[in-house]
Design a protein around this motif. Structure first.
Motif, PDB file in Angstrom:
ATOM      1  N   PHE A  55       6.032  75.656 -25.219  1.00  0.00           N
ATOM      2  CA  PHE A  55       5.451  76.301 -24.045  1.00  0.00           C
ATOM      3  C   PHE A  55       4.238  75.516 -23.543  1.00  0.00           C
ATOM      4  CE2 PHE A  55       2.773  79.842 -22.216  1.00  0.00           C
ATOM      5  CZ  PHE A  55       3.478  79.928 -21.028  1.00  0.00           C
ATOM      6  N   ARG A  59       4.061  73.526 -19.855  1.00  0.00           N
ATOM      7  CA  ARG A  59       3.016  73.958 -18.910  1.00  0.00           C
ATOM      8  C   ARG A  59       2.177  72.764 -18.479  1.00  0.00           C
ATOM      9  NH1 ARG A  59      -0.579  78.609 -20.923  1.00  0.00           N
ATOM     10  NH2 ARG A  59      -1.699  77.964 -19.058  1.00  0.00           N
ATOM     11  N   GLN A  60       1.790  71.909 -19.433  1.00  0.00           N
ATOM     12  CA  GLN A  60       1.012  70.711 -19.085  1.00  0.00           C
ATOM     13  C   GLN A  60       1.836  69.770 -18.216  1.00  0.00           C
ATOM     14  OE1 GLN A  60      -0.456  68.939 -22.679  1.00  0.00           O
ATOM     15  NE2 GLN A  60      -2.016  70.503 -22.968  1.00  0.00           N
ATOM     16  N   ALA A  63       2.002  70.944 -14.654  1.00  0.00           N
ATOM     17  CA  ALA A  63       0.758  70.760 -13.907  1.00  0.00           C
ATOM     18  C   ALA A  63       0.751  69.403 -13.199  1.00  0.00           C
ATOM     19  CB  ALA A  63      -0.442  70.863 -14.850  1.00  0.00           C
ATOM     20  N   ARG A  77       9.368  78.339 -12.491  1.00  0.00           N
ATOM     21  CA  ARG A  77       9.029  79.295 -13.532  1.00  0.00           C
ATOM     22  C   ARG A  77       9.453  78.771 -14.894  1.00  0.00           C
ATOM     23  NH1 ARG A  77      13.459  83.653 -14.125  1.00  0.00           N
ATOM     24  NH2 ARG A  77      15.276  82.494 -13.472  1.00  0.00           N
ATOM     25  N   ILE A  78       8.757  79.271 -15.911  1.00  0.00           N
ATOM     26  CA  ILE A  78       9.031  78.922 -17.300  1.00  0.00           C
ATOM     27  C   ILE A  78       9.276  80.234 -18.041  1.00  0.00           C
ATOM     28  CG2 ILE A  78       8.110  77.890 -19.400  1.00  0.00           C
ATOM     29  CD1 ILE A  78       6.232  76.236 -17.533  1.00  0.00           C
ATOM     30  N   HIS A  80       9.491  82.183 -21.560  1.00  0.00           N
ATOM     31  CA  HIS A  80       9.027  82.016 -22.939  1.00  0.00           C
ATOM     32  C   HIS A  80       9.017  83.364 -23.653  1.00  0.00           C
ATOM     33  CE1 HIS A  80       4.799  83.462 -22.282  1.00  0.00           C
ATOM     34  NE2 HIS A  80       5.138  83.176 -21.048  1.00  0.00           N
ATOM     35  N   TYR A  91       6.550  82.775 -16.831  1.00  0.00           N
ATOM     36  CA  TYR A  91       5.332  82.129 -16.341  1.00  0.00           C
ATOM     37  C   TYR A  91       5.660  81.487 -15.002  1.00  0.00           C
ATOM     38  CZ  TYR A  91       1.417  78.842 -16.133  1.00  0.00           C
ATOM     39  OH  TYR A  91       0.311  78.137 -15.746  1.00  0.00           O
ATOM     40  N   LEU A  93       4.808  79.220 -11.779  1.00  0.00           N
ATOM     41  CA  LEU A  93       3.948  78.118 -11.361  1.00  0.00           C
ATOM     42  C   LEU A  93       3.340  78.450 -10.020  1.00  0.00           C
ATOM     43  CD1 LEU A  93       6.216  75.070 -12.210  1.00  0.00           C
ATOM     44  CD2 LEU A  93       4.524  76.176 -13.647  1.00  0.00           C
TER      45      LEU A  93
END
Length: 101
Positions: A55, A59-60, A63, A77-78, A80, A91, A93
């Motif tokens: 995760f 996320r990094q 970005a 979207r992610i 998790h 999550y 974005l």
């Protein structure tokens, strides 16, 4: 994100697919994150293609570029903390991360 992976992304503007030669399994299939090549930590899935990463790593990555490091599909979207098909956290974005050049 692993330092080498971050540098490669910034230098090339895209990601190289995970190596899979000589009958070896791809990192995610072996329980490894394709970004940091370490054990999956809090496994997360890209919303469009469902490729799996840590995760924190994805996320990094998002970005910098909101495209899957493996298949380059854009995502917004992610997913998790997946416990079942209908039991997960999402999550989203921000708009600036989804629209890149």
């Amino acid at each position: 994100m692993a330092r080498g992976a971050e540098e490669a992304l910034q230098e090339s503007g895209s990601a190289a697919p995970a190596a899979s030669g000589g009958g070896q399994r791809e990192p995610a299939a072996a329980g490894l994150c394709p970004i940091c090549l370490g054990d999956l930590d809090n496994a997360a899935h890209v919303g469009t293609c469902l490729h799996t990463f840590c995760f924190g790593c994805i996320r990094q990555w998002a970005a910098v570029r909101a495209a899957c490091p493996l298949c380059r599909q854009r995502f917004g979207r992610i997913l998790h903390t997946v416990r079942a098909d209908d039991d997960y956290q999402e999550y989203e974005l921000g708009p600036s991360a989804r629209h890149y050049k």
